[in-house]
Design a protein around this motif. Structure first.
Motif, PDB file in Angstrom:
ATOM      1  N   THR A 202       0.850  -1.182   0.000  1.00  0.00           N
ATOM      2  CA  THR A 202       0.000   0.000   0.000  1.00  0.00           C
ATOM      3  C   THR A 202       0.893   1.243   0.000  1.00  0.00           C
ATOM      4  O   THR A 202       2.098   1.143   0.284  1.00  0.00           O
ATOM      5  N   PRO A 203       0.342   2.427  -0.289  1.00  0.00           N
ATOM      6  CA  PRO A 203       1.163   3.645  -0.211  1.00  0.00           C
ATOM      7  C   PRO A 203       1.834   3.823   1.145  1.00  0.00           C
ATOM      8  O   PRO A 203       3.014   4.190   1.209  1.00  0.00           O
ATOM      9  N   SER A 204       1.118   3.542   2.231  1.00  0.00           N
ATOM     10  CA  SER A 204       1.721   3.692   3.560  1.00  0.00           C
ATOM     11  C   SER A 204       2.857   2.697   3.758  1.00  0.00           C
ATOM     12  O   SER A 204       3.890   3.014   4.366  1.00  0.00           O
ATOM     13  N   GLN A 205       2.696   1.483   3.239  1.00  0.00           N
ATOM     14  CA  GLN A 205       3.760   0.491   3.349  1.00  0.00           C
ATOM     15  C   GLN A 205       4.966   0.878   2.497  1.00  0.00           C
ATOM     16  O   GLN A 205       6.111   0.644   2.896  1.00  0.00           O
ATOM     17  N   VAL A 206       4.701   1.472   1.345  1.00  0.00           N
ATOM     18  CA  VAL A 206       5.806   1.974   0.515  1.00  0.00           C
ATOM     19  C   VAL A 206       6.582   3.032   1.287  1.00  0.00           C
ATOM     20  O   VAL A 206       7.826   3.038   1.303  1.00  0.00           O
ATOM     21  N   MET A 207       5.859   3.929   1.949  1.00  0.00           N
ATOM     22  CA  MET A 207       6.505   4.984   2.724  1.00  0.00           C
ATOM     23  C   MET A 207       7.320   4.396   3.868  1.00  0.00           C
ATOM     24  O   MET A 207       8.431   4.852   4.161  1.00  0.00           O
ATOM     25  N   SER A 208       6.785   3.361   4.508  1.00  0.00           N
ATOM     26  CA  SER A 208       7.497   2.721   5.623  1.00  0.00           C
ATOM     27  C   SER A 208       8.777   2.053   5.141  1.00  0.00           C
ATOM     28  O   SER A 208       9.829   2.141   5.784  1.00  0.00           O
ATOM     29  N   LEU A 209       8.697   1.360   4.007  1.00  0.00           N
ATOM     30  CA  LEU A 209       9.888   0.708   3.466  1.00  0.00           C
ATOM     31  C   LEU A 209      10.883   1.749   2.962  1.00  0.00           C
ATOM     32  O   LEU A 209      12.097   1.595   3.129  1.00  0.00           O
ATOM     33  N   ALA A 210      10.370   2.811   2.361  1.00  0.00           N
ATOM     34  CA  ALA A 210      11.253   3.884   1.884  1.00  0.00           C
ATOM     35  C   ALA A 210      12.012   4.523   3.033  1.00  0.00           C
ATOM     36  O   ALA A 210      13.169   4.938   2.880  1.00  0.00           O
ATOM     37  N   ALA A 211      11.368   4.621   4.191  1.00  0.00           N
ATOM     38  CA  ALA A 211      12.038   5.184   5.366  1.00  0.00           C
ATOM     39  C   ALA A 211      13.207   4.301   5.791  1.00  0.00           C
ATOM     40  O   ALA A 211      14.260   4.802   6.216  1.00  0.00           O
ATOM     41  N   VAL A 212      13.049   2.980   5.677  1.00  0.00           N
ATOM     42  CA  VAL A 212      14.145   2.060   5.994  1.00  0.00           C
ATOM     43  C   VAL A 212      15.281   2.252   4.997  1.00  0.00           C
ATOM     44  O   VAL A 212      16.457   2.344   5.368  1.00  0.00           O
ATOM     45  N   VAL A 213      14.944   2.345   3.717  1.00  0.00           N
ATOM     46  CA  VAL A 213      15.952   2.583   2.674  1.00  0.00           C
ATOM     47  C   VAL A 213      16.681   3.899   2.933  1.00  0.00           C
ATOM     48  O   VAL A 213      17.908   3.995   2.798  1.00  0.00           O
ATOM     49  N   GLN A 214      15.920   4.919   3.323  1.00  0.00           N
ATOM     50  CA  GLN A 214      16.485   6.235   3.631  1.00  0.00           C
ATOM     51  C   GLN A 214      17.546   6.127   4.719  1.00  0.00           C
ATOM     52  O   GLN A 214      18.617   6.740   4.630  1.00  0.00           O
ATOM     53  N   LYS A 215      17.243   5.365   5.752  1.00  0.00           N
ATOM     54  CA  LYS A 215      18.166   5.220   6.876  1.00  0.00           C
ATOM     55  C   LYS A 215      19.356   4.327   6.534  1.00  0.00           C
ATOM     56  O   LYS A 215      20.433   4.470   7.121  1.00  0.00           O
ATOM     57  N   GLU A 216      19.159   3.390   5.614  1.00  0.00           N
ATOM     58  CA  GLU A 216      20.224   2.447   5.291  1.00  0.00           C
ATOM     59  C   GLU A 216      21.347   3.089   4.476  1.00  0.00           C
ATOM     60  O   GLU A 216      22.512   2.736   4.642  1.00  0.00           O
ATOM     61  N   THR A 217      21.017   3.986   3.583  1.00  0.00           N
ATOM     62  CA  THR A 217      22.055   4.559   2.725  1.00  0.00           C
ATOM     63  C   THR A 217      21.808   6.038   2.457  1.00  0.00           C
ATOM     64  O   THR A 217      20.677   6.446   2.172  1.00  0.00           O
ATOM     65  N   VAL A 218      22.875   6.801   2.549  1.00  0.00           N
ATOM     66  CA  VAL A 218      22.792   8.236   2.259  1.00  0.00           C
ATOM     67  C   VAL A 218      22.998   8.502   0.776  1.00  0.00           C
ATOM     68  O   VAL A 218      22.827   9.634   0.319  1.00  0.00           O
ATOM     69  N   LYS A 219      23.367   7.478   0.046  1.00  0.00           N
ATOM     70  CA  LYS A 219      23.665   7.623  -1.381  1.00  0.00           C
ATOM     71  C   LYS A 219      22.397   7.388  -2.202  1.00  0.00           C
ATOM     72  O   LYS A 219      21.900   6.273  -2.293  1.00  0.00           O
ATOM     73  N   ALA A 220      21.904   8.441  -2.818  1.00  0.00           N
ATOM     74  CA  ALA A 220      20.663   8.336  -3.587  1.00  0.00           C
ATOM     75  C   ALA A 220      20.793   7.345  -4.740  1.00  0.00           C
ATOM     76  O   ALA A 220      19.822   6.652  -5.075  1.00  0.00           O
ATOM     77  N   ASP A 221      21.987   7.252  -5.334  1.00  0.00           N
ATOM     78  CA  ASP A 221      22.148   6.346  -6.471  1.00  0.00           C
ATOM     79  C   ASP A 221      22.167   4.879  -6.051  1.00  0.00           C
ATOM     80  O   ASP A 221      22.014   3.987  -6.886  1.00  0.00           O
ATOM     81  N   GLU A 222      22.336   4.612  -4.761  1.00  0.00           N
ATOM     82  CA  GLU A 222      22.362   3.241  -4.271  1.00  0.00           C
ATOM     83  C   GLU A 222      20.997   2.792  -3.754  1.00  0.00           C
ATOM     84  O   GLU A 222      20.763   1.599  -3.537  1.00  0.00           O
ATOM     85  N   ARG A 223      20.098   3.716  -3.564  1.00  0.00           N
ATOM     86  CA  ARG A 223      18.812   3.388  -2.947  1.00  0.00           C
ATOM     87  C   ARG A 223      17.977   2.388  -3.751  1.00  0.00           C
ATOM     88  O   ARG A 223      17.355   1.499  -3.157  1.00  0.00           O
ATOM     89  N   PRO A 224      17.917   2.458  -5.079  1.00  0.00           N
ATOM     90  CA  PRO A 224      17.150   1.426  -5.807  1.00  0.00           C
ATOM     91  C   PRO A 224      17.700   0.018  -5.580  1.00  0.00           C
ATOM     92  O   PRO A 224      16.932  -0.948  -5.543  1.00  0.00           O
TER      93      PRO A 224
END
Length: 347
Positions: A202-224
Motif C-alpha cells: 500500500t502507499p503507507s507500506q511503501v513509505m514505511s519501506l522507503a524510510a528504511v531505505v532512507q536510513k540504510e544509505t545516504v547515497k541516492a544512487d544506491e537506494r534502488p
C-alpha cells in the motif's frame, strides 16, 4: 475700499493656509517616508496585529511614523489590517506603503527534510511560518483529521513529503497540514499507485519501506539497489532484518530520540517491538523517518537483481557490499565487524 482690502487679505491668507494644508497632506501621502539604506526591508505582520503592532514593526524603517498613521487612518487601513510578509522598498511614500500592506502579501519558501517525529517537524515549520509549534503539533495529531484522511498513530508521518513548498507566512497550522495532505494525494497518482500494487504494498507500506531505505544509505544512487534487496526479501517471505528499525524501536521504547546508536547488538534483536524487523516479517507499521522522494521512488522502482544481503563497505564509505548468498554475506560482513572493533565502536 478698506473693507475690500481686508477681504482680499483674508482671501489671500485663506488660500495660503489651504495651500499649506494641501502641501502638508500631499507630503504626508506622497513624499518618500523610508529611512533604511538597503533596497528593501521586510516586515512581518501577525494575523491578530493591532495598529500599535504595525507601528512598532514599521517605526525603525520610517522617517515619520505619525504621518504614516494619519494616512493609514484616512485610507481605512487601521480597521483592516492583514497579516503576512511584506516588502517595503526604499523611497516608498505612505500611500505606497499602505497599498503594499493591503494587498501584496509575499509567499515564503518552507522547507523540511527527514524528520523522525512530528514534534521535530512542528519545530522546524514554526520557524518558517506564523503558526507556532504547539498549534502545528495539535493539528498534526488531530484524531478526527487522521481518521478521515486514512492515517493512524503509526502512519501519520507518511503524509509529509520532505521538499520545499510555497506558503504565505501567515498560514495557520490547519492550513499547513491540509496543504500537506493535498501534496501527498497529488504525489500518489494513478501511476505510482499501480507501481505500489505490483510490489504488493500500500502507499503507507511503501513509505514505511522507503524510510528504511532512507536510513540504510545516504547515497541516492544506491537506494534502488537497497530497495531491491528488501523487495526480494518480502517476496521470499523473509524478515527485513533492518538494523535502522531496531534502532528506532529502542528510541521509541526509551522515548529518547536523540540517542546515537552506531552498532546494533545481538541483545537488541530480541526486543519485542513491532518495529523490530528481525522478529516481525513485513514492513514496519509506520515509517521510522520521513523518506525523501528519492527513497520513495527507489521502492517504487527497485533495481532488479538477486541480492538478498548487504553490509557497509568500509573501503568505499557511504556505499555497501551486496551478496546473493549467506556465505558470501558473512565474508563481506567480516571486514565491517573488524572495522567496528578497530574503531572501538561498541554501541
Amino acid at each position: 475700499m478698506y473693507l475690500k482690502k481686508v477681504l482680499w487679505a483674508v482671501a489671500i491668507l485663506g488660500l495660503l493656509i489651504c495651500g499649506f494644508v494641501a502641501y502638508q497632506i500631499y507630503s504626508a501621502i506622497f513624499n518618500p517616508n523610508t529611512q533604511f539604506n538597503n533596497g528593501e526591508a521586510f516586515v512581518y505582520i501577525s494575523s491578530d496585529a493591532t495598529m500599535a503592532d504595525v507601528k512598532q514593526n514599521l517605526e525603525p524603517l520610517l522617517k515619520d511614523i505619525s504621518s504614516f498613521e494619519a494616512v493609514a487612518d484616512r485610507k481605512g487601513y487601521t480597521q483592516n489590517i492583514k497579516g503576512g510578509k511584506y516588502a517595503i522598498k526604499k523611497g516608498m511614500n505612505n500611500n505606497e506603503i499602505i497599498n503594499t500592506l493591503r494587498s501584496r502579501n509575499l509567499p515564503v519558501k518552507v522547507s523540511f527534510n527527514n524528520q523522525e517525529r512530528l514534534e521535530t517537524l512542528a519545530g522546524r515549520i514554526s520557524t518558517q511560518i506564523e503558526a507556532d509549534s504547539l498549534s502545528l503539533l495539535q493539528a498534526f495529531n488531530d484524531v478526527t483529521f487522521l481518521n478521515t484522511s486514512g492515517f493512524d498513530e503509526d502512519t501519520k508521518l507518511c503524509m509529509y513529503l520532505p521538499n520545499t513548498y510555497e506558503f504565505f507566512w501567515n498560514t495557520n497550522a490547519e492550513d499547513f497540514r491540509d496543504r500537506m495532505l493535498k501534496e501527498y494525494k497529488r504525489y500518489w497518482n494513478a501511476e505510482r499507485l499501480e507501481k505500489a500494487k505490483k510490489i504488493n504494498l500500500t502507499p503507507s507500506q511503501v513509505m514505511s519501506l522507503a524510510a528504511v531505505v532512507q536510513k540504510e544509505t545516504v547515497k541516492a544512487d544506491e537506494r534502488p539497489r537497497v530497495a531491491g534487496v528488501y523487495v526480494n526479501r518480502i517476496r521470499k517471505g523473509w524478515p527485513l532484518q533492518a538494523d535502522p528499525t531496531v534502532i528506532y524501536a529502542i528510541k521509541k521504547e526509551t522515548g529518547n530520540y536523540d540517542t546515537i546508536i552506531k552498532r546494533v547488538l545481538y541483545r537488541d534483536l530480541e526486543m519485542d517491538s513491532p518495529y523490530n524487523t528481525y522478529k516481525h516479517k513485513g514492513v514496519p507499521p509506520g515509517p521510522i523517518t520521513m523518506p525523501d522522494i528519492s527513497s520513495i521512488e527507489a521502492v517504487l522502482n527497485p533495481e532488479k537483481h538477486d541480492y538478498l544481503y548487504f553490509v557497509a563497505d568500509v573501503s568505499n564509505f557511504g556505499y555497501h557490499m551486496f551478496a546473493k548468498t549467506g556465505a558470501q554475506h558473512n565474508r563481506n560482513k567480516v571486514q565491517y565487524i573488524n572495522w567496528l572493533n578497530k574503531k572501538k565502536v561498541y554501541r
